[in-house]
Design a protein around this motif. Structure first.
Motif, PDB file in Angstrom:
ATOM      1  N   PRO A 200      35.238  -2.972  14.135  1.00  0.00           N
ATOM      2  CA  PRO A 200      34.432  -1.747  14.310  1.00  0.00           C
ATOM      3  C   PRO A 200      33.375  -1.596  13.228  1.00  0.00           C
ATOM      4  CG  PRO A 200      36.669  -1.210  13.635  1.00  0.00           C
ATOM      5  CD  PRO A 200      36.657  -2.657  13.981  1.00  0.00           C
ATOM      6  N   GLY A 201      33.639  -2.113  12.020  1.00  0.00           N
ATOM      7  CA  GLY A 201      32.630  -2.077  10.974  1.00  0.00           C
ATOM      8  C   GLY A 201      31.395  -2.863  11.365  1.00  0.00           C
ATOM      9  N   VAL A 202      31.592  -4.035  11.980  1.00  0.00           N
ATOM     10  CA  VAL A 202      30.469  -4.844  12.460  1.00  0.00           C
ATOM     11  C   VAL A 202      29.661  -4.069  13.493  1.00  0.00           C
ATOM     12  CG1 VAL A 202      29.877  -6.887  13.837  1.00  0.00           C
ATOM     13  CG2 VAL A 202      31.505  -7.082  11.957  1.00  0.00           C
ATOM     14  N   ILE A 203      30.356  -3.389  14.412  1.00  0.00           N
ATOM     15  CA  ILE A 203      29.667  -2.627  15.456  1.00  0.00           C
ATOM     16  C   ILE A 203      28.847  -1.503  14.847  1.00  0.00           C
ATOM     17  CG2 ILE A 203      29.995  -1.137  17.461  1.00  0.00           C
ATOM     18  CD1 ILE A 203      32.544  -2.732  18.067  1.00  0.00           C
ATOM     19  N   MET A 204      29.459  -0.738  13.918  1.00  0.00           N
ATOM     20  CA  MET A 204      28.771   0.432  13.365  1.00  0.00           C
ATOM     21  C   MET A 204      27.581   0.035  12.494  1.00  0.00           C
ATOM     22  SD  MET A 204      30.470   2.724  14.832  1.00  0.00           S
ATOM     23  CE  MET A 204      32.066   2.946  15.630  1.00  0.00           C
ATOM     24  N   VAL A 205      27.735  -1.000  11.690  1.00  0.00           N
ATOM     25  CA  VAL A 205      26.620  -1.455  10.857  1.00  0.00           C
ATOM     26  C   VAL A 205      25.492  -1.991  11.730  1.00  0.00           C
ATOM     27  CG1 VAL A 205      25.903  -3.164   9.153  1.00  0.00           C
ATOM     28  CG2 VAL A 205      28.045  -1.922   8.835  1.00  0.00           C
ATOM     29  N   SER A 206      25.836  -2.755  12.762  1.00  0.00           N
ATOM     30  CA  SER A 206      24.820  -3.270  13.682  1.00  0.00           C
ATOM     31  C   SER A 206      24.110  -2.123  14.396  1.00  0.00           C
ATOM     32  CB  SER A 206      25.465  -4.202  14.717  1.00  0.00           C
ATOM     33  OG  SER A 206      26.082  -5.306  14.094  1.00  0.00           O
ATOM     34  N   ALA A 207      24.888  -1.097  14.773  1.00  0.00           N
ATOM     35  CA  ALA A 207      24.287   0.048  15.459  1.00  0.00           C
ATOM     36  C   ALA A 207      23.296   0.763  14.559  1.00  0.00           C
ATOM     37  CB  ALA A 207      25.388   1.007  15.920  1.00  0.00           C
ATOM     38  N   MET A 208      23.662   0.981  13.306  1.00  0.00           N
ATOM     39  CA  MET A 208      22.765   1.668  12.370  1.00  0.00           C
ATOM     40  C   MET A 208      21.446   0.912  12.259  1.00  0.00           C
ATOM     41  SD  MET A 208      22.261   4.124  10.186  1.00  0.00           S
ATOM     42  CE  MET A 208      21.233   4.501   8.761  1.00  0.00           C
ATOM     43  N   LEU A 209      21.524  -0.395  12.063  1.00  0.00           N
ATOM     44  CA  LEU A 209      20.311  -1.201  11.942  1.00  0.00           C
ATOM     45  C   LEU A 209      19.550  -1.250  13.263  1.00  0.00           C
ATOM     46  CD1 LEU A 209      21.697  -4.141   9.767  1.00  0.00           C
ATOM     47  CD2 LEU A 209      20.378  -2.160   9.019  1.00  0.00           C
ATOM     48  N   GLY A 210      20.285  -1.251  14.384  1.00  0.00           N
ATOM     49  CA  GLY A 210      19.632  -1.253  15.685  1.00  0.00           C
ATOM     50  C   GLY A 210      18.879   0.041  15.951  1.00  0.00           C
ATOM     51  N   PHE A 211      19.502   1.181  15.619  1.00  0.00           N
ATOM     52  CA  PHE A 211      18.834   2.472  15.811  1.00  0.00           C
ATOM     53  C   PHE A 211      17.555   2.559  14.973  1.00  0.00           C
ATOM     54  CE2 PHE A 211      23.327   4.269  16.582  1.00  0.00           C
ATOM     55  CZ  PHE A 211      23.227   4.018  17.948  1.00  0.00           C
ATOM     56  N   VAL A 212      17.661   2.157  13.705  1.00  0.00           N
ATOM     57  CA  VAL A 212      16.501   2.221  12.817  1.00  0.00           C
ATOM     58  C   VAL A 212      15.403   1.278  13.297  1.00  0.00           C
ATOM     59  CG1 VAL A 212      15.689   1.742  10.473  1.00  0.00           C
ATOM     60  CG2 VAL A 212      17.805   3.008  10.811  1.00  0.00           C
ATOM     61  N   THR A 213      15.793   0.074  13.677  1.00  0.00           N
ATOM     62  CA  THR A 213      14.810  -0.912  14.143  1.00  0.00           C
ATOM     63  C   THR A 213      14.068  -0.414  15.378  1.00  0.00           C
ATOM     64  OG1 THR A 213      16.157  -2.722  13.276  1.00  0.00           O
ATOM     65  CG2 THR A 213      14.499  -3.288  14.915  1.00  0.00           C
ATOM     66  N   ALA A 214      14.789   0.252  16.288  1.00  0.00           N
ATOM     67  CA  ALA A 214      14.156   0.759  17.501  1.00  0.00           C
ATOM     68  C   ALA A 214      13.064   1.771  17.184  1.00  0.00           C
ATOM     69  CB  ALA A 214      15.211   1.395  18.405  1.00  0.00           C
ATOM     70  N   ILE A 215      13.299   2.595  16.165  1.00  0.00           N
ATOM     71  CA  ILE A 215      12.309   3.619  15.813  1.00  0.00           C
ATOM     72  C   ILE A 215      11.149   3.023  15.024  1.00  0.00           C
ATOM     73  CG2 ILE A 215      11.950   5.774  14.549  1.00  0.00           C
ATOM     74  CD1 ILE A 215      14.879   6.482  15.132  1.00  0.00           C
ATOM     75  N   ILE A 216      11.474   2.222  14.008  1.00  0.00           N
ATOM     76  CA  ILE A 216      10.388   1.709  13.160  1.00  0.00           C
ATOM     77  C   ILE A 216       9.572   0.640  13.869  1.00  0.00           C
ATOM     78  CG2 ILE A 216      11.668   2.240  11.057  1.00  0.00           C
ATOM     79  CD1 ILE A 216      12.349  -0.683  10.759  1.00  0.00           C
ATOM     80  N   ARG A 217      10.093   0.114  14.995  1.00  0.00           N
ATOM     81  CA  ARG A 217       9.295  -0.821  15.787  1.00  0.00           C
ATOM     82  C   ARG A 217       7.964  -0.178  16.203  1.00  0.00           C
ATOM     83  NH1 ARG A 217      10.752  -0.446  20.932  1.00  0.00           N
ATOM     84  NH2 ARG A 217      12.881  -1.179  20.621  1.00  0.00           N
ATOM     85  N   GLU A 218       8.035   1.117  16.499  1.00  0.00           N
ATOM     86  CA  GLU A 218       6.818   1.816  16.896  1.00  0.00           C
ATOM     87  C   GLU A 218       5.829   1.905  15.738  1.00  0.00           C
ATOM     88  OE1 GLU A 218       6.538   2.370  19.929  1.00  0.00           O
ATOM     89  OE2 GLU A 218       8.592   2.457  20.704  1.00  0.00           O
ATOM     90  N   GLU A 219       6.335   1.986  14.519  1.00  0.00           N
ATOM     91  CA  GLU A 219       5.438   2.055  13.362  1.00  0.00           C
ATOM     92  C   GLU A 219       4.750   0.728  13.112  1.00  0.00           C
ATOM     93  OE1 GLU A 219       6.298   4.625   9.853  1.00  0.00           O
ATOM     94  OE2 GLU A 219       8.367   4.500  10.575  1.00  0.00           O
ATOM     95  N   TRP A 220       5.550  -0.359  13.079  1.00  0.00           N
ATOM     96  CA  TRP A 220       4.905  -1.627  12.728  1.00  0.00           C
ATOM     97  C   TRP A 220       4.015  -2.151  13.866  1.00  0.00           C
ATOM     98  CZ3 TRP A 220      10.481  -3.283  12.864  1.00  0.00           C
ATOM     99  CH2 TRP A 220      10.778  -4.084  13.949  1.00  0.00           C
ATOM    100  N   ARG A 221       4.254  -1.674  15.092  1.00  0.00           N
ATOM    101  CA  ARG A 221       3.354  -2.043  16.189  1.00  0.00           C
ATOM    102  C   ARG A 221       2.221  -1.036  16.356  1.00  0.00           C
ATOM    103  NH1 ARG A 221       7.423  -3.876  21.163  1.00  0.00           N
ATOM    104  NH2 ARG A 221       8.295  -5.729  20.142  1.00  0.00           N
TER     105      ARG A 221
END
Length: 392
Positions: A200-221
């Protein structure tokens, strides 16, 4: 004529569709968000194997060379966790330990049988490398049980030979008795101990990075304006629509973990699967809220990614699954209470091993709900301030 609520819902769905399209057009995100978390879960599963420590090489030096010392060697070697290798000298055995060929060293001293039979007593020495904590702890536990059993056997035999009879020997054997109940991990499996926290630690850490990446993708693009436009200028619809596909994905991964752990692994919960899943979903929601807070506060997308990594990556050691929270320093303990994973691990234990009812889980759910609501409201405020200029 649609009302405002229906219009908001349509905007949210449109943003979710846009996010799914963006993910599908980016193979890197598919690998990052789906394949890598699954791969690491399976790696952890395979790494821990059947969860049992078996045939760990341990050196055995018999300086006494008597029937009793040989019996000790046979008793130790019959244990599933230990595979004895005979050495002639202490120096050779220590050299093998330093090279990593063996994990422990058992020494039966000179005169062990004589001292034991005379009543003066003697001891068998065990040397272990405490930096390999799991192996060392297992060897100490197993050796303690073996030696204790041999002592009871010898005492009972001596009592029988001195005329106390079978009833007297039986009283000696039964004078000390303990009942040990290993709730949730009856076989002391490392798969249950480590897998229940690491996966579950792998899932939660991946989720945190996935959520952030989804949002900041709009910034870098430089596509924040298009993103908000797809939501009709509604920040709440934009954020919910963007997060929802990722949240659903990681909820699915959490269900996969439950099936792997409780189904394939056989570590079925004593409590409710639904409550267990609800804890996982709420923990994912708390990480999503923290992602909104981080991206709302960070001056740029690079800073957001660094802060998110620093928040999520070291979360596991602070959950209390290996080191009790009460043994930590006060400031560390306070920090651990601010991590959703800490409360999830506590709630998982309540459902998996303790069959806790909802009336016992109020503090756990309250803490997870607070870690969802507080970052969400603060993050939403700063998010609107940061990206408000994109709304014309």
């Amino acid at each position: 004529m649609i009302n405002e609520t229906e219009a908001w819902f349509i905007r949210t769905c449109a943003t979710s569709k846009r996010e799914v399209d963006e993910i599908c057009k980016s193979p890197g995100e598919i690998i990052f968000c789906l394949y890598i978390p699954v791969m690491w879960m399976l790696v952890v599963w395979g790494l821990l194997g059947d969860g049992m420590m078996t045939k760990v090489p341990v050196a055995f030096i018999d300086n006494d060379k008597t029937a009793i010392s040989r019996e000790i060697g046979r008793a130790i070697n019959s244990n599933r966790a230990i595979a004895l290798e005979s050495f002639n000298t202490f120096e050779n055995a220590m050299r093998a330990m330093r090279k990593g060929y063996i994990y422990g060293l058992v020494v039966v001293p000179y005169g062990y049988s004589r001292d034991t039979l005379s009543g003066r007593g003697s001891s068998v020495s065990l040397y272990v490398d405490e930096t390999r904590f799991a192996v060392a702890g297992t060897l100490q536990f197993e050796m303690s049980g073996i030696i204790s059993a041999l002592k009871i056997k010898k005492t009972a035999t001596a009592s029988l030979h001195t005329g106390n009879g079978t009833s007297g020997a039986q009283r000696i054997v039964n004078v000390v008795h303990s009942d040990f109940y290993a709730l949730g991990n009856m076989q002391t499996s490392f798969l249950a101990f480590l897998g229940g926290a690491l996966m579950p630690g792998v899932i939660m850490v991946s989720a945190m990075l996935g959520f952030v990446t989804a949002i900041i993708r709009e910034e870098w693009r430089d596509s924040v304006g298009n993103w908000l436009k797809s939501a009709g200028g509604s920040f709440s619809a934009a954020l919910l629509g963007k997060i929802t596909p990722h949240f659903a994905l990681y909820c699915f991964l959490f269900l996969f973990y439950m099936a792997l752990f409780a189904g394939q692994g056989g570590f079925a919960p004593t409590g409710s699967l639904f409550v267990w899943f609800s804890l996982g979903a709420l923990c994912l929601g708390a990480f999503a809220a923290m992602a909104i807070l981080v991206t709302g506060l960070a001056p740029n997308w690079r800073s957001a990614l660094v802060v998110a990594s620093g928040y999520a990556a070291p979360a596991l050691p602070f959950t209390g699954f290996s080191i009790p929270l009460d043994s930590m320093g006060e400031y560390v303990r306070a920090f651990s209470k601010c991590l959703p994973l800490t409360w999830f691990i506590q709630g998982q234990a309540q459902q998996w091993t303790l069959d806790a009812g909802l009336n016992h889980m109020g503090p756990t759910f309250t803490a997870l709900f607070a870690l969802f609501i507080i970052p969400l409201f603060i993050g939403y405020y700063f998010f609107k301030r940061k990206f408000g200029t994109y709304i014309s």
